[in-house]
Design an enzyme around this catalytic site. Sequence first.
Site, PDB file in Angstrom:
ATOM      1  N   THR A  72      82.302  42.365  27.222  1.00 37.26           N
ATOM      2  CA  THR A  72      81.888  43.396  26.284  1.00 37.26           C
ATOM      3  C   THR A  72      80.509  43.012  25.772  1.00 37.26           C
ATOM      4  O   THR A  72      80.118  41.845  25.828  1.00 37.26           O
ATOM      5  CB  THR A  72      82.867  43.539  25.089  1.00 37.26           C
ATOM      6  OG1 THR A  72      82.963  42.297  24.412  1.00 37.26           O
ATOM      7  CG2 THR A  72      84.236  44.001  25.550  1.00 37.26           C
ATOM      8  N   SER A  73      79.792  43.995  25.272  1.00 36.39           N
ATOM      9  CA  SER A  73      78.411  43.758  24.856  1.00 36.39           C
ATOM     10  C   SER A  73      78.294  43.074  23.507  1.00 36.39           C
ATOM     11  O   SER A  73      77.317  42.399  23.233  1.00 36.39           O
ATOM     12  CB  SER A  73      77.649  45.083  24.800  1.00 36.39           C
ATOM     13  OG  SER A  73      77.628  45.671  26.079  1.00 36.39           O
ATOM     14  N   THR A  74      79.298  43.275  22.641  1.00 35.17           N
ATOM     15  CA  THR A  74      79.220  42.681  21.318  1.00 35.17           C
ATOM     16  C   THR A  74      80.530  41.993  20.963  1.00 35.17           C
ATOM     17  O   THR A  74      81.579  42.307  21.526  1.00 35.17           O
ATOM     18  CB  THR A  74      78.923  43.742  20.232  1.00 35.17           C
ATOM     19  OG1 THR A  74      79.994  44.690  20.212  1.00 35.17           O
ATOM     20  CG2 THR A  74      77.606  44.453  20.502  1.00 35.17           C
TER      21      THR A  74
END
Length: 189
Positions: free
Chosen positions: A8-10
């Site tokens: 996931t990006s964050t």
Amino acid sequence: MKIGYARTSTTDQVAGLESQARDLSANGCERIFREQVSGSSTDRPQLSAAFDHMRAGDVLVVTKPDRLARSTTDLLRLVEEVKAKGCGLIVLSMNGMTLDTTSPTSKMMLTMLAAVAEFERDIMKERQREGIAKAKADGRYKGRKPTARSQAEQVQALAAKGVSATEIAKRLGMGRTSVYRCLVASATS
């Protein structure tokens, strides 16, 4: 051996990461590498670890192409790296269709889908820039509120008590670099 990679990006996208891991397990992945880092980042240690773990005949499994790469070029480079190791790549979530890069047709489909995803991302960024420019012109957009500067007095007070920059950052929930900026700003004032 099937090796899964979830990203996931964050760090606040915990549910998304768990969902990917669940799907990878359900599809027979014996080992799953997980990380929460932007796809455009060049430093993805868990992806590197997954590649290091792969042996000829293994298959890297991801849920979507954008979990593996952020651009068509990057995706094709990674597909070639997988192929050079004598391994395959499977992408699970393609509207009920699974893409397996060991077949030429699936590789072509993956390339086209990655190009479309990259195009959509570019269009979204363009719209975002236009919206920000309009909001600025209308006087409604001020940008992100500077959080570190608003805590400068607290930073200085803690530093005066001999608290280390690392500890100040932890206590105030800010980056250590921001602590140093506050201290430098107070010294030059």
